[in-house]
Motif scaffolding. Structure first.
Motif, PDB file in Angstrom:
ATOM      1  N   GLU A  72       0.834  -1.214   0.000  1.00 29.04           N
ATOM      2  CA  GLU A  72       0.000   0.000   0.000  1.00 29.04           C
ATOM      3  C   GLU A  72       0.862   1.255   0.000  1.00 29.04           C
ATOM      4  O   GLU A  72       0.547   2.243  -0.679  1.00 29.04           O
ATOM      5  N   ILE A  73       1.955   1.220   0.752  1.00 27.88           N
ATOM      6  CA  ILE A  73       2.857   2.374   0.764  1.00 27.88           C
ATOM      7  C   ILE A  73       3.517   2.545  -0.598  1.00 27.88           C
ATOM      8  O   ILE A  73       3.649   3.656  -1.113  1.00 27.88           O
ATOM      9  N   GLU A  74       3.929   1.434  -1.215  1.00 27.34           N
ATOM     10  CA  GLU A  74       4.511   1.489  -2.560  1.00 27.34           C
ATOM     11  C   GLU A  74       3.532   2.101  -3.543  1.00 27.34           C
ATOM     12  O   GLU A  74       3.901   2.905  -4.403  1.00 27.34           O
ATOM     13  N   ALA A  75       2.257   1.718  -3.420  1.00 29.62           N
ATOM     14  CA  ALA A  75       1.234   2.262  -4.320  1.00 29.62           C
ATOM     15  C   ALA A  75       1.073   3.766  -4.103  1.00 29.62           C
ATOM     16  O   ALA A  75       0.884   4.526  -5.059  1.00 29.62           O
ATOM     17  N   GLN A  76       1.146   4.207  -2.838  1.00 35.30           N
ATOM     18  CA  GLN A  76       1.056   5.641  -2.552  1.00 35.30           C
ATOM     19  C   GLN A  76       2.215   6.394  -3.204  1.00 35.30           C
ATOM     20  O   GLN A  76       2.032   7.460  -3.799  1.00 35.30           O
ATOM     21  N   ILE A  77       3.421   5.828  -3.073  1.00 34.83           N
ATOM     22  CA  ILE A  77       4.599   6.487  -3.646  1.00 34.83           C
ATOM     23  C   ILE A  77       4.497   6.520  -5.165  1.00 34.83           C
ATOM     24  O   ILE A  77       4.805   7.537  -5.794  1.00 34.83           O
ATOM     25  N   ASP A  78       4.065   5.410  -5.771  1.00 34.85           N
ATOM     26  CA  ASP A  78       3.911   5.376  -7.232  1.00 34.85           C
ATOM     27  C   ASP A  78       2.952   6.465  -7.708  1.00 34.85           C
ATOM     28  O   ASP A  78       3.210   7.150  -8.699  1.00 34.85           O
ATOM     29  N   LYS A  79       1.856   6.621  -6.986  1.00 33.72           N
ATOM     30  CA  LYS A  79       0.855   7.620  -7.375  1.00 33.72           C
ATOM     31  C   LYS A  79       1.423   9.022  -7.242  1.00 33.72           C
ATOM     32  O   LYS A  79       1.217   9.886  -8.111  1.00 33.72           O
ATOM     33  N   GLN A  80       2.135   9.261  -6.160  1.00 32.95           N
ATOM     34  CA  GLN A  80       2.694  10.594  -5.960  1.00 32.95           C
ATOM     35  C   GLN A  80       3.843  10.856  -6.938  1.00 32.95           C
ATOM     36  O   GLN A  80       4.028  11.966  -7.410  1.00 32.95           O
ATOM     37  N   TRP A  81       4.598   9.803  -7.246  1.00 32.45           N
ATOM     38  CA  TRP A  81       5.733   9.954  -8.160  1.00 32.45           C
ATOM     39  C   TRP A  81       5.274  10.353  -9.554  1.00 32.45           C
ATOM     40  O   TRP A  81       5.967  11.099 -10.250  1.00 32.45           O
ATOM     41  N   GLU A  82       4.131   9.877  -9.969  1.00 38.33           N
ATOM     42  CA  GLU A  82       3.591  10.238 -11.285  1.00 38.33           C
ATOM     43  C   GLU A  82       3.393  11.739 -11.391  1.00 38.33           C
ATOM     44  O   GLU A  82       3.508  12.325 -12.470  1.00 38.33           O
ATOM     45  N   GLN A  83       3.111  12.387 -10.264  1.00 34.03           N
ATOM     46  CA  GLN A  83       2.940  13.839 -10.260  1.00 34.03           C
ATOM     47  C   GLN A  83       4.277  14.565 -10.097  1.00 34.03           C
ATOM     48  O   GLN A  83       4.430  15.693 -10.556  1.00 34.03           O
ATOM     49  N   LEU A  84       5.248  13.919  -9.456  1.00 31.07           N
ATOM     50  CA  LEU A  84       6.523  14.570  -9.190  1.00 31.07           C
ATOM     51  C   LEU A  84       7.506  14.463 -10.352  1.00 31.07           C
ATOM     52  O   LEU A  84       8.327  15.360 -10.554  1.00 31.07           O
ATOM     53  N   GLU A  85       7.434  13.388 -11.124  1.00 30.81           N
ATOM     54  CA  GLU A  85       8.437  13.166 -12.163  1.00 30.81           C
ATOM     55  C   GLU A  85       8.459  14.246 -13.247  1.00 30.81           C
ATOM     56  O   GLU A  85       9.528  14.582 -13.755  1.00 30.81           O
ATOM     57  N   PRO A  86       7.321  14.840 -13.642  1.00 35.62           N
ATOM     58  CA  PRO A  86       7.421  15.958 -14.602  1.00 35.62           C
ATOM     59  C   PRO A  86       8.290  17.103 -14.083  1.00 35.62           C
ATOM     60  O   PRO A  86       9.012  17.738 -14.851  1.00 35.62           O
ATOM     61  N   THR A  87       8.237  17.367 -12.781  1.00 33.36           N
ATOM     62  CA  THR A  87       9.089  18.400 -12.209  1.00 33.36           C
ATOM     63  C   THR A  87      10.558  18.002 -12.302  1.00 33.36           C
ATOM     64  O   THR A  87      11.431  18.828 -12.598  1.00 33.36           O
ATOM     65  N   ILE A  88      10.832  16.728 -12.094  1.00 34.25           N
ATOM     66  CA  ILE A  88      12.205  16.236 -12.186  1.00 34.25           C
ATOM     67  C   ILE A  88      12.734  16.412 -13.601  1.00 34.25           C
ATOM     68  O   ILE A  88      13.845  16.899 -13.816  1.00 34.25           O
ATOM     69  N   GLU A  89      11.936  16.017 -14.600  1.00 33.37           N
ATOM     70  CA  GLU A  89      12.385  16.148 -15.980  1.00 33.37           C
ATOM     71  C   GLU A  89      12.446  17.618 -16.401  1.00 33.37           C
ATOM     72  O   GLU A  89      13.234  17.991 -17.261  1.00 33.37           O
ATOM     73  N   GLY A  90      11.601  18.460 -15.810  1.00 37.41           N
ATOM     74  CA  GLY A  90      11.710  19.895 -16.047  1.00 37.41           C
ATOM     75  C   GLY A  90      13.036  20.430 -15.545  1.00 37.41           C
ATOM     76  O   GLY A  90      13.667  21.289 -16.184  1.00 37.41           O
ATOM     77  N   TYR A  91      13.480  19.944 -14.411  1.00 33.29           N
ATOM     78  CA  TYR A  91      14.791  20.312 -13.879  1.00 33.29           C
ATOM     79  C   TYR A  91      15.888  19.872 -14.837  1.00 33.29           C
ATOM     80  O   TYR A  91      16.825  20.627 -15.129  1.00 33.29           O
ATOM     81  N   ASN A  92      15.786  18.632 -15.339  1.00 31.96           N
ATOM     82  CA  ASN A  92      16.787  18.137 -16.288  1.00 31.96           C
ATOM     83  C   ASN A  92      16.813  18.981 -17.566  1.00 31.96           C
ATOM     84  O   ASN A  92      17.877  19.231 -18.140  1.00 31.96           O
ATOM     85  N   LYS A  93      15.639  19.430 -18.020  1.00 30.03           N
ATOM     86  CA  LYS A  93      15.563  20.255 -19.223  1.00 30.03           C
ATOM     87  C   LYS A  93      16.286  21.575 -19.016  1.00 30.03           C
ATOM     88  O   LYS A  93      17.101  21.999 -19.857  1.00 30.03           O
ATOM     89  N   VAL A  94      16.011  22.241 -17.910  1.00 29.63           N
ATOM     90  CA  VAL A  94      16.644  23.528 -17.636  1.00 29.63           C
ATOM     91  C   VAL A  94      18.151  23.363 -17.507  1.00 29.63           C
ATOM     92  O   VAL A  94      18.939  24.170 -18.015  1.00 29.63           O
ATOM     93  N   ARG A  95      18.570  22.294 -16.861  1.00 29.56           N
ATOM     94  CA  ARG A  95      20.000  22.071 -16.676  1.00 29.56           C
ATOM     95  C   ARG A  95      20.700  21.826 -18.015  1.00 29.56           C
ATOM     96  O   ARG A  95      21.805  22.334 -18.248  1.00 29.56           O
ATOM     97  N   ALA A  96      20.050  21.069 -18.910  1.00 34.70           N
ATOM     98  CA  ALA A  96      20.636  20.807 -20.230  1.00 34.70           C
ATOM     99  C   ALA A  96      20.720  22.096 -21.047  1.00 34.70           C
ATOM    100  O   ALA A  96      21.729  22.363 -21.711  1.00 34.70           O
TER     101      ALA A  96
END
Length: 333
Positions: free
Chosen positions: A51-75
């Motif tokens: 259940e905790i893994e499922a919570q993290i997966d759900k939240q990660w789906e919302q967080l990963e665009p921010t991570i890739e946005g960071y990678n874009k700006v850095r590149a």
């Protein structure tokens, strides 16, 4: 006849108050029922690891665009800093030429200011050749015009490059601000993921490597697949591109770098750097992207499997591509 002793009056008992007894019985029954209810009330168990893994997966789906946005700006920041340095090299000789031209004009102006033009005119008037005065005046005017034209050209080139550099400097400053904002978001993301993953039981999981790849693939693809599979079990760290930790686009960049192919550490850039391939034509070594905003990716292995860096708390592993909505495939070889 002897007289009998007088009878003692019967001992008096307090009268029974039936209404009070009924109320007592009701209270006792209610207490017993309440106790039984408390005992029977369901106890909410702590959430399971799944259940905790499922919570993290759900939240990660919302967080990963921010991570890739960071990678874009850095590149982008890295590319623009290189451009800025190149412009500075080009501007150096232009600045020197401009300074020399300004010195020449300054020397000419100083000479005329100190001595005046009469000396040059006097020398011209004493010449014995007819027509020399007019010729020399034309030559002097032409030389002055040449200097002005040369100076104007140098300054125009210098100003053009200076304007370009100003734009780049402004862009870099904006990107630095954006990167700082994203870094602040990174702290929030890391804190939340740390909070969630702290509840996970501490276990050791042995992760298997990639499956055997069948089919005809180039030597570069073979290298990329082999290198990516060698990272199975390495931790996910967002913004990392090896050699001991990776995020999703960092893993694919690292794998293809070993094959001599350069990719940008950003999912959106890697989407553009490859050519489109249909799902039916996809083959091992192709890049596979997920979600409409392309915020996650992996390296396709065939048979609906991929190797990827999933998220914090989950190491690089092999997973079915049907776990997430597929956005498309790209081929970089």
């Amino acid at each position: 006849m002897a007289s009998l002793p007088p009878r003692r009056p019967p001992a008096s008992h307090p009268p029974v108050r039936r209404g009070g007894l009924a109320r007592l019985v009701v209270v006792l029954l209610a207490a017993a029922a309440l106790g039984a209810g408390l005992l029977a009330a369901p106890v909410h168990a702590a959430p399971s690891a799944d259940e905790i893994e499922a919570q993290i997966d759900k939240q990660w789906e919302q967080l990963e665009p921010t991570i890739e946005g960071y990678n874009k700006v850095r590149a982008q920041l890295k590319a623009n800093r290189i451009k800025s340095a190149e412009l500075e090299k080009k501007m150096a000789p232009l600045e020197l030429a401009s300074a020399l031209a300004m010195n020449q004009i300054g020397a000419l102006a100083s000479r005329y200011y100190m001595s005046g033009p009469s000396q040059e005119l006097g020398a011209l008037l004493t010449t014995t050749k007819p027509g020399t005065l007019g010729e020399q005046l034309v030559i002097l005017d032409r030389l002055a015009g040449q200097q002005r034209k040369q100076l104007a050209g140098v300054l125009a080139i210098r100003d053009r490059y200076h304007a370009q550099k100003q734009k780049l400097d402004a862009l870099i400053a904006a990107q630095v601000r954006q990167q700082n904002e994203l870094a602040a978001k990174k702290k929030q993301i890391d804190a939340e993921i740390k909070r969630l993953t702290a509840s996970l039981p501490k276990t050791t999981v042995k992760v298997t490597g990639c499956p055997t790849i069948s089919g005809v693939v180039s030597s570069a693809v073979q290298t990329a697949i082999r290198v990516a599979c060698q990272q199975v079990g390495d931790p996910y760290v967002w913004g990392a591109n090896g050699p001991d930790a990776f995020d999703c686009s960092g893993l694919t960049q690292y794998a293809y770098k070993a094959a001599g192919i350069s990719l940008t550490h950003f999912t959106g850039a890697q989407w553009s750097e490859g050519r489109p391939v249909s799902r039916a034509d996809a083959r091992p070594g192709d890049l596979i992207f997920f979600y409409s905003d392309l915020h996650h990716m992996g390296l396709y292995l065939g048979n609906d499997l991929m190797v990827h860096a999933p998220r914090a708390g989950k190491p690089v592993n092999v997973l079915s591509i049907n776990y997430m909505p597929v956005a498309g495939f790209r081929r970089v070889t």
